[in-house]
Motif scaffolding. Structure first.
Motif, PDB file in Angstrom:
ATOM      1  N   ARG A   1       9.573  11.600   4.235  1.00 50.43           N
ATOM      2  CA  ARG A   1       8.817  13.087   4.313  1.00 50.43           C
ATOM      3  C   ARG A   1       9.187  13.970   3.234  1.00 50.43           C
ATOM      4  NH1 ARG A   1       6.103  15.083   8.142  1.00 50.43           N
ATOM      5  NH2 ARG A   1       6.574  13.310   9.483  1.00 50.43           N
TER       6      ARG A   1
ATOM      7  N   LEU B   1      -5.321   6.638   2.163  1.00 49.44           N
ATOM      8  CA  LEU B   1      -4.956   5.609   1.075  1.00 49.44           C
ATOM      9  C   LEU B   1      -5.067   6.070  -0.294  1.00 49.44           C
ATOM     10  CD1 LEU B   1      -4.620   2.457   0.655  1.00 49.44           C
ATOM     11  CD2 LEU B   1      -6.839   2.324  -0.020  1.00 49.44           C
TER      12      LEU B   1
ATOM     13  N   TYR C   1       0.704  -1.204   0.038  1.00 43.10           N
ATOM     14  CA  TYR C   1       0.028  -0.014  -0.025  1.00 43.10           C
ATOM     15  C   TYR C   1       0.764   1.314  -0.101  1.00 43.10           C
ATOM     16  CZ  TYR C   1      -2.972  -3.519   2.287  1.00 43.10           C
ATOM     17  OH  TYR C   1      -3.633  -4.834   2.606  1.00 43.10           O
TER      18      TYR C   1
ATOM     19  N   VAL D   1      -3.124   0.426  -3.846  1.00 42.19           N
ATOM     20  CA  VAL D   1      -3.042  -0.959  -3.311  1.00 42.19           C
ATOM     21  C   VAL D   1      -2.660  -1.878  -4.264  1.00 42.19           C
ATOM     22  CG1 VAL D   1      -4.053  -2.955  -2.122  1.00 42.19           C
ATOM     23  CG2 VAL D   1      -4.866  -0.526  -1.540  1.00 42.19           C
TER      24      VAL D   1
ATOM     25  N   TYR E   1       0.078   5.258   1.266  1.00 43.37           N
ATOM     26  CA  TYR E   1      -0.420   6.284   1.867  1.00 43.37           C
ATOM     27  C   TYR E   1       0.018   7.587   2.031  1.00 43.37           C
ATOM     28  CZ  TYR E   1      -3.371   2.246   4.265  1.00 43.37           C
ATOM     29  OH  TYR E   1      -3.872   1.342   4.558  1.00 43.37           O
TER      30      TYR E   1
ATOM     31  N   GLN F   1      -0.099  10.978   4.462  1.00 41.29           N
ATOM     32  CA  GLN F   1      -0.574  11.579   5.588  1.00 41.29           C
ATOM     33  C   GLN F   1       0.058  12.994   5.679  1.00 41.29           C
ATOM     34  OE1 GLN F   1       0.822   9.609   9.132  1.00 41.29           O
ATOM     35  NE2 GLN F   1      -0.878  10.138  10.220  1.00 41.29           N
TER      36      GLN F   1
ATOM     37  N   LEU G   1       3.798  13.101   4.558  1.00 39.19           N
ATOM     38  CA  LEU G   1       4.574  11.929   4.897  1.00 39.19           C
ATOM     39  C   LEU G   1       3.954  10.943   4.077  1.00 39.19           C
ATOM     40  CD1 LEU G   1       6.705  10.547   6.710  1.00 39.19           C
ATOM     41  CD2 LEU G   1       4.596  10.062   8.098  1.00 39.19           C
TER      42      LEU G   1
ATOM     43  N   TYR H   1       1.738  -3.655   8.247  1.00 31.24           N
ATOM     44  CA  TYR H   1       3.185  -3.162   8.890  1.00 31.24           C
ATOM     45  C   TYR H   1       3.268  -1.980   8.135  1.00 31.24           C
ATOM     46  CZ  TYR H   1       3.103  -7.442  11.452  1.00 31.24           C
ATOM     47  OH  TYR H   1       2.204  -8.509  12.309  1.00 31.24           O
ATOM     48  N   PHE H   2       3.860  -0.879   8.652  1.00 26.66           N
ATOM     49  CA  PHE H   2       3.915   0.072   8.013  1.00 26.66           C
ATOM     50  C   PHE H   2       5.663   0.420   8.207  1.00 26.66           C
ATOM     51  CE2 PHE H   2       0.242   2.535   7.156  1.00 26.66           C
ATOM     52  CZ  PHE H   2      -0.711   1.793   8.199  1.00 26.66           C
ATOM     53  N   GLY H   3       6.094   1.108   7.237  1.00 24.72           N
ATOM     54  CA  GLY H   3       7.476   1.532   6.941  1.00 24.72           C
ATOM     55  C   GLY H   3       7.602   3.005   7.691  1.00 24.72           C
ATOM     56  N   PRO H   4       8.757   3.437   7.787  1.00 25.49           N
ATOM     57  CA  PRO H   4       9.038   4.795   8.530  1.00 25.49           C
ATOM     58  C   PRO H   4       8.631   5.940   7.619  1.00 25.49           C
ATOM     59  CG  PRO H   4      11.037   4.023   7.715  1.00 25.49           C
ATOM     60  CD  PRO H   4      10.041   2.967   7.315  1.00 25.49           C
TER      61      PRO H   4
ATOM     62  N   LEU I   1       3.883   6.920   3.480  1.00 27.75           N
ATOM     63  CA  LEU I   1       3.948   5.789   4.110  1.00 27.75           C
ATOM     64  C   LEU I   1       3.631   4.534   3.087  1.00 27.75           C
ATOM     65  CD1 LEU I   1       1.760   6.900   7.087  1.00 27.75           C
ATOM     66  CD2 LEU I   1       4.412   6.387   7.154  1.00 27.75           C
TER      67      LEU I   1
ATOM     68  N   PRO J   1      -4.998  11.452   9.677  1.00 22.11           N
ATOM     69  CA  PRO J   1      -4.833  10.045   9.599  1.00 22.11           C
ATOM     70  C   PRO J   1      -4.316   9.798   8.127  1.00 22.11           C
ATOM     71  CG  PRO J   1      -7.160  10.249   9.378  1.00 22.11           C
ATOM     72  CD  PRO J   1      -6.558  11.710   9.820  1.00 22.11           C
ATOM     73  N   PRO J   2      -3.667   8.562   8.079  1.00 20.53           N
ATOM     74  CA  PRO J   2      -3.187   8.289   6.757  1.00 20.53           C
ATOM     75  C   PRO J   2      -4.104   8.165   5.716  1.00 20.53           C
ATOM     76  CG  PRO J   2      -2.351   6.880   8.448  1.00 20.53           C
ATOM     77  CD  PRO J   2      -3.247   7.543   9.044  1.00 20.53           C
TER      78      PRO J   2
END
Lengths: 110, 112
Positions: free
Chosen positions: B108, B45, B33, B48, B35, B37, B88, B102-105, B90, B42-43
């Motif tokens: 930015r 979408l 995914y 996908v 995203y 933000q 950001l 599970y998200f990556g860091p 994601l 919130p993130p």
């Protein structure tokens, strides 16, 4: 109507307090439920999945009420390090799609 | 190992630049995914991929172009972005559509 709704807060609580967040979802076909924690300028991190039977992980307890379509998160004995935004996330079975609530901000004060 | 990695961590680009964001996971997840933000939101979408095929495009402007070269990699190609695209970005992965994400860091991004 939003898929997932949360009270944005902020919730300002003293250390040691118990605090509870609720989240409602609109799609009764929703299958999976999660609480994520997000610190400022960081990525969301999984706090816990939420099951119909409820689940507990240390000071954190999550509950799912399918009849009323809400999930809850209870934090006992709050720590300063619990300060963060808590995101309620819901997914539907048929789609690779996760719906996020707006997040609830928690500030734990000394 | 539940790690999703993203590069670069920070990116500053002009409105005429072309750049790419990269995401990688080695958990064998088949859904990935993107995203976006913005601060205090919130993130949101964007795209996908399921089994390396684009399954959802949330009406994202064509200046964002996703690519999934293989089951472990996900790219987001950026071209002619606007300052309001600063955010950001994601990446996330999950085993199946309803399993844990599970998200990556994140990357930015600042568009000047």
């Amino acid at each position: 109507r939003k898929e997932v709704e949360q009270d944005p807060g902020p919730f300002n609580v003293p250390e040691g307090a118990t605090v509870a967040f609720n989240c409602t979802y609109s799609n009764s076909a929703s299958q999976s439920f999660f609480w994520y924690r997000q610190d400022c300028r960081k990525e969301p991190k999984l706090l816990m999945s939420v099951y119909s039977s409820g689940n507990e992980d240390g000071r954190f307890t999550a509950q799912l009420n399918r009849a009323s379509q809400y999930i809850s998160l209870l934090i006992r004995d709050s720590k300063l390090s619990d300060s963060a935004t808590y995101l309620c996330v819901v997914s539907s079975y048929n789609f690779n799609k996760f719906y996020f609530g707006s997040g609830t901000k928690l500030n734990v004060k000394p | 190992d539940t790690e999703v990695t993203q590069t670069p961590k920070h990116l500053v680009m002009g409105m005429t630049n072309k750049k790419s964001l990269k995401c990688e996971q080695h958990m064998g997840h088949r859904a990935m995914y993107w995203y976006k933000q913005k601060a205090k939101k919130p993130p949101e979408l964007m795209f996908v991929y399921s089994y390396e095929k684009l399954s959802i495009n949330e009406s994202v402007p064509s200046r964002f172009s996703p690519e999934c070269p293989n089951s472990s990699l996900l790219n987001l190609h950026l071209h002619a972005l606007q300052p309001e695209d600063s955010a950001l970005y994601l990446c996330a992965s999950s085993q199946e559509g309803t399993d844990t994400q599970y998200f990556g860091p994140g990357t930015r991004l600042t568009v000047l």
